[in-house]
Design an enzyme around this catalytic site. Sequence first.
Site, PDB file in Angstrom:
ATOM      1  N   ARG A 164      39.436  15.599 -31.053  1.00 30.40           N
ATOM      2  CA  ARG A 164      38.163  14.594 -31.419  1.00 30.40           C
ATOM      3  C   ARG A 164      36.945  15.236 -30.651  1.00 30.40           C
ATOM      4  O   ARG A 164      37.107  15.921 -29.430  1.00 30.40           O
ATOM      5  CB  ARG A 164      38.360  13.180 -30.969  1.00 30.40           C
ATOM      6  CG  ARG A 164      38.869  12.506 -32.204  1.00 30.40           C
ATOM      7  CD  ARG A 164      39.528  11.186 -31.920  1.00 30.40           C
ATOM      8  NE  ARG A 164      38.598  10.337 -30.909  1.00 30.40           N
ATOM      9  CZ  ARG A 164      38.883   8.959 -30.509  1.00 30.40           C
ATOM     10  NH1 ARG A 164      40.014   8.457 -31.091  1.00 30.40           N
ATOM     11  NH2 ARG A 164      38.000   8.400 -29.901  1.00 30.40           N
TER      12      ARG A 164
ATOM     13  N   ARG B 169      45.012  15.015 -25.757  1.00 31.02           N
ATOM     14  CA  ARG B 169      45.178  14.475 -27.194  1.00 31.02           C
ATOM     15  C   ARG B 169      45.058  15.405 -28.165  1.00 31.02           C
ATOM     16  O   ARG B 169      43.826  16.097 -28.380  1.00 31.02           O
ATOM     17  CB  ARG B 169      44.538  12.989 -27.568  1.00 31.02           C
ATOM     18  CG  ARG B 169      44.801  12.729 -28.802  1.00 31.02           C
ATOM     19  CD  ARG B 169      44.146  11.200 -28.901  1.00 31.02           C
ATOM     20  NE  ARG B 169      42.574  11.165 -28.379  1.00 31.02           N
ATOM     21  CZ  ARG B 169      42.169  10.187 -28.433  1.00 31.02           C
ATOM     22  NH1 ARG B 169      42.755   8.857 -28.780  1.00 31.02           N
ATOM     23  NH2 ARG B 169      40.942   9.909 -28.121  1.00 31.02           N
TER      24      ARG B 169
ATOM     25  N   ARG C  45      32.091   6.683 -22.491  1.00 31.73           N
ATOM     26  CA  ARG C  45      32.738   5.794 -23.069  1.00 31.73           C
ATOM     27  C   ARG C  45      33.595   4.572 -22.254  1.00 31.73           C
ATOM     28  O   ARG C  45      33.684   3.557 -22.420  1.00 31.73           O
ATOM     29  CB  ARG C  45      34.155   6.467 -23.932  1.00 31.73           C
ATOM     30  CG  ARG C  45      33.678   7.282 -25.089  1.00 31.73           C
ATOM     31  CD  ARG C  45      34.673   8.234 -25.438  1.00 31.73           C
ATOM     32  NE  ARG C  45      35.853   7.894 -26.016  1.00 31.73           N
ATOM     33  CZ  ARG C  45      36.709   8.613 -26.190  1.00 31.73           C
ATOM     34  NH1 ARG C  45      36.759  10.121 -25.965  1.00 31.73           N
ATOM     35  NH2 ARG C  45      38.036   8.274 -26.629  1.00 31.73           N
TER      36      ARG C  45
ATOM     37  N   ARG D 191      34.284  -5.037 -29.567  1.00 29.53           N
ATOM     38  CA  ARG D 191      34.175  -4.195 -28.318  1.00 29.53           C
ATOM     39  C   ARG D 191      32.921  -4.975 -27.648  1.00 29.53           C
ATOM     40  O   ARG D 191      32.530  -4.382 -26.687  1.00 29.53           O
ATOM     41  CB  ARG D 191      33.678  -2.893 -28.724  1.00 29.53           C
ATOM     42  CG  ARG D 191      34.759  -1.918 -28.732  1.00 29.53           C
ATOM     43  CD  ARG D 191      34.331  -0.430 -29.355  1.00 29.53           C
ATOM     44  NE  ARG D 191      34.620   0.701 -28.616  1.00 29.53           N
ATOM     45  CZ  ARG D 191      35.758   1.209 -28.983  1.00 29.53           C
ATOM     46  NH1 ARG D 191      36.335   1.023 -30.189  1.00 29.53           N
ATOM     47  NH2 ARG D 191      36.153   2.317 -28.386  1.00 29.53           N
TER      48      ARG D 191
ATOM     49  N   LYS E  38      45.897   2.385 -27.895  1.00 30.62           N
ATOM     50  CA  LYS E  38      45.909   1.444 -29.021  1.00 30.62           C
ATOM     51  C   LYS E  38      46.214   1.944 -30.530  1.00 30.62           C
ATOM     52  O   LYS E  38      46.936   1.227 -31.102  1.00 30.62           O
ATOM     53  CB  LYS E  38      44.515   0.995 -29.027  1.00 30.62           C
ATOM     54  CG  LYS E  38      43.637   0.257 -27.768  1.00 30.62           C
ATOM     55  CD  LYS E  38      42.506  -0.028 -27.994  1.00 30.62           C
ATOM     56  CE  LYS E  38      41.358   1.176 -27.979  1.00 30.62           C
ATOM     57  NZ  LYS E  38      41.194   1.873 -26.946  1.00 30.62           N
TER      58      LYS E  38
HETATM   59  P1  AP5 Z   1      45.801   6.728 -28.277  1.00 29.76           P
HETATM   60  O1  AP5 Z   1      46.890   5.812 -28.839  1.00 29.76           O
HETATM   61  O2  AP5 Z   1      44.895   7.731 -29.234  1.00 29.76           O
HETATM   62  O3  AP5 Z   1      44.608   5.966 -27.275  1.00 29.76           O
HETATM   63  P2  AP5 Z   1      43.479   4.844 -28.121  1.00 29.76           P
HETATM   64  O4  AP5 Z   1      43.698   3.697 -27.033  1.00 29.76           O
HETATM   65  O5  AP5 Z   1      43.486   4.670 -29.433  1.00 29.76           O
HETATM   66  O6  AP5 Z   1      42.394   5.700 -27.403  1.00 29.76           O
HETATM   67  P3  AP5 Z   1      41.008   6.072 -28.140  1.00 29.76           P
HETATM   68  O7  AP5 Z   1      40.347   7.172 -27.613  1.00 29.76           O
HETATM   69  O8  AP5 Z   1      41.136   6.236 -29.723  1.00 29.76           O
HETATM   70  O9  AP5 Z   1      39.977   4.764 -28.004  1.00 29.76           O
HETATM   71  P4  AP5 Z   1      38.602   4.634 -28.077  1.00 29.76           P
HETATM   72  O10 AP5 Z   1      38.544   3.317 -28.089  1.00 29.76           O
HETATM   73  O11 AP5 Z   1      37.705   5.300 -27.109  1.00 29.76           O
HETATM   74  O12 AP5 Z   1      38.285   5.245 -29.449  1.00 29.76           O
HETATM   75  P5  AP5 Z   1      38.022   4.821 -30.952  1.00 29.76           P
HETATM   76  O13 AP5 Z   1      38.365   5.663 -32.067  1.00 29.76           O
HETATM   77  O14 AP5 Z   1      38.131   3.166 -31.113  1.00 29.76           O
HETATM   78  O15 AP5 Z   1      46.391   7.692 -26.985  1.00 29.76           O
HETATM   79  C1  AP5 Z   1      45.417   8.497 -26.349  1.00 29.76           C
HETATM   80  C2  AP5 Z   1      46.620   9.774 -25.832  1.00 29.76           C
HETATM   81  O16 AP5 Z   1      47.610   9.049 -24.957  1.00 29.76           O
HETATM   82  C3  AP5 Z   1      47.430  10.362 -27.077  1.00 29.76           C
HETATM   83  O17 AP5 Z   1      47.698  11.688 -26.915  1.00 29.76           O
HETATM   84  C4  AP5 Z   1      48.806   9.631 -27.127  1.00 29.76           C
HETATM   85  O18 AP5 Z   1      49.646  10.406 -27.532  1.00 29.76           O
HETATM   86  C5  AP5 Z   1      48.986   9.383 -25.501  1.00 29.76           C
HETATM   87  N1  AP5 Z   1      49.503   8.197 -25.025  1.00 29.76           N
HETATM   88  C6  AP5 Z   1      49.629   6.874 -25.850  1.00 29.76           C
HETATM   89  N2  AP5 Z   1      50.229   6.023 -25.392  1.00 29.76           N
HETATM   90  C7  AP5 Z   1      51.028   6.597 -24.159  1.00 29.76           C
HETATM   91  C8  AP5 Z   1      51.945   6.329 -23.141  1.00 29.76           C
HETATM   92  N3  AP5 Z   1      52.593   5.099 -23.025  1.00 29.76           N
HETATM   93  N4  AP5 Z   1      52.200   7.259 -22.091  1.00 29.76           N
HETATM   94  C9  AP5 Z   1      51.860   8.426 -22.298  1.00 29.76           C
HETATM   95  N5  AP5 Z   1      50.956   9.064 -23.333  1.00 29.76           N
HETATM   96  C10 AP5 Z   1      50.559   8.099 -24.516  1.00 29.76           C
HETATM   97  O19 AP5 Z   1      36.233   5.028 -30.935  1.00 29.76           O
HETATM   98  C11 AP5 Z   1      35.538   6.030 -30.900  1.00 29.76           C
HETATM   99  C12 AP5 Z   1      34.025   5.607 -30.954  1.00 29.76           C
HETATM  100  O20 AP5 Z   1      33.649   5.148 -32.158  1.00 29.76           O
HETATM  101  C13 AP5 Z   1      33.389   4.667 -29.750  1.00 29.76           C
HETATM  102  O21 AP5 Z   1      33.293   5.577 -28.550  1.00 29.76           O
HETATM  103  C14 AP5 Z   1      32.136   4.519 -30.592  1.00 29.76           C
HETATM  104  O22 AP5 Z   1      31.323   5.268 -30.617  1.00 29.76           O
HETATM  105  C15 AP5 Z   1      32.558   4.159 -32.058  1.00 29.76           C
HETATM  106  N6  AP5 Z   1      33.291   2.689 -32.333  1.00 29.76           N
HETATM  107  C16 AP5 Z   1      34.428   2.452 -32.692  1.00 29.76           C
HETATM  108  N7  AP5 Z   1      34.775   1.255 -32.631  1.00 29.76           N
HETATM  109  C17 AP5 Z   1      33.669   0.783 -32.455  1.00 29.76           C
HETATM  110  C18 AP5 Z   1      33.106  -0.764 -32.189  1.00 29.76           C
HETATM  111  N8  AP5 Z   1      33.912  -1.901 -32.580  1.00 29.76           N
HETATM  112  N9  AP5 Z   1      31.768  -1.054 -31.790  1.00 29.76           N
HETATM  113  C19 AP5 Z   1      31.061   0.201 -31.629  1.00 29.76           C
HETATM  114  N10 AP5 Z   1      31.467   1.363 -31.614  1.00 29.76           N
HETATM  115  C20 AP5 Z   1      32.518   1.648 -32.196  1.00 29.76           C
HETATM  116 MG    MG Z   2      42.225   5.165 -30.897  1.00 28.93          MG
END
Ligand code: AP5
Ligand code: MG
Length: 213
Positions: A160, A126, A171, A87, A13
């Site tokens: 992270r 990552r 997660r 979410r 994402k």
């Molecule tokens: P990346 O692009 O970083 O993936 P992502 O989908 O953004 O993954 P996240 O880990 O950021 O998602 P998340 O939803 O768990 O975390 P968030 O920060 O939102 O890609 C991942 C890896 O894959 C990278 O190394 C990249 O290079 C590689 N990659 C990408 N595309 C690829 C491809 N096509 N092929 C190969 N490799 C590829 O949330 C974190 C925490 O915050 C949550 O757990 C929660 O505690 C809190 N939080 C955030 N938002 C909310 C909400 N709305 N409600 C409640 N709690 C929340």
């Molecule tokens: Mg992300």
Amino acid sequence: MNIILLGPPGAGKGTQARLLVEERKMVQLSTGDMLRDAQKSGTEMGKRVAEVMARGDLVTDEIVIGLIEEQLTTSSGKGFIFDGFPRTLAQADALEALLTKVGKSLSAVIEMRVDDEALVERITARSTCASCGEVYNDNTKPIPEDGKCSNCGATEFKRRADDNEDSLKTRLMEYYKKTSPLIGYYYAKGKLRPVDGMGSLAEVRHEIEIQLN
Ligand code: AP5
Ligand code: MG
């Protein structure tokens, strides 16, 4: 155009949102990034959510809805990309109300489909630039050999706190229990646009573009 990138942790994402910002001049609203910024700046809210995030649990709806509301009223660009929000069904309802309040609407929900095994591989490999947040991957997008970020030239990279196998299990469980019902919710609203997230960065970007046109 206002879109949601919906998908499990590690689906890509953040990576795709950054490409859309660059190419379409849209504004990325990542609640994960906002919460990590709040932790860094040491705010009361940041301290409160640090433990929850490190465990891999979801932060309360009230906090993230507040963050999005603030951004919707202060940011401008060629549309918003909601990355990691909503979410829960409560967040989805709140988003709809907030968008209506600012005279906007949701154009599409891009569902990024990636196999669970690939998610684990992606997340454990990552790293991100400590300065600009550019996302790297030991296997698919390694840090350049000169050790400088390809986007901003900085030399510090970080992993992270929640990118470990234990937090990842939580997660994923949170995703399947609380977030995946949004797939049906947006399908019923006629907004869902599934994309195969297993391809290369460019292939996924291309599929998203097709869905947006
Ligand atoms: P990346 O692009 O970083 O993936 P992502 O989908 O953004 O993954 P996240 O880990 O950021 O998602 P998340 O939803 O768990 O975390 P968030 O920060 O939102 O890609 C991942 C890896 O894959 C990278 O190394 C990249 O290079 C590689 N990659 C990408 N595309 C690829 C491809 N096509 N092929 C190969 N490799 C590829 O949330 C974190 C925490 O915050 C949550 O757990 C929660 O505690 C809190 N939080 C955030 N938002 C909310 C909400 N709305 N409600 C409640 N709690 C929340
Ligand atoms: Mg992300």
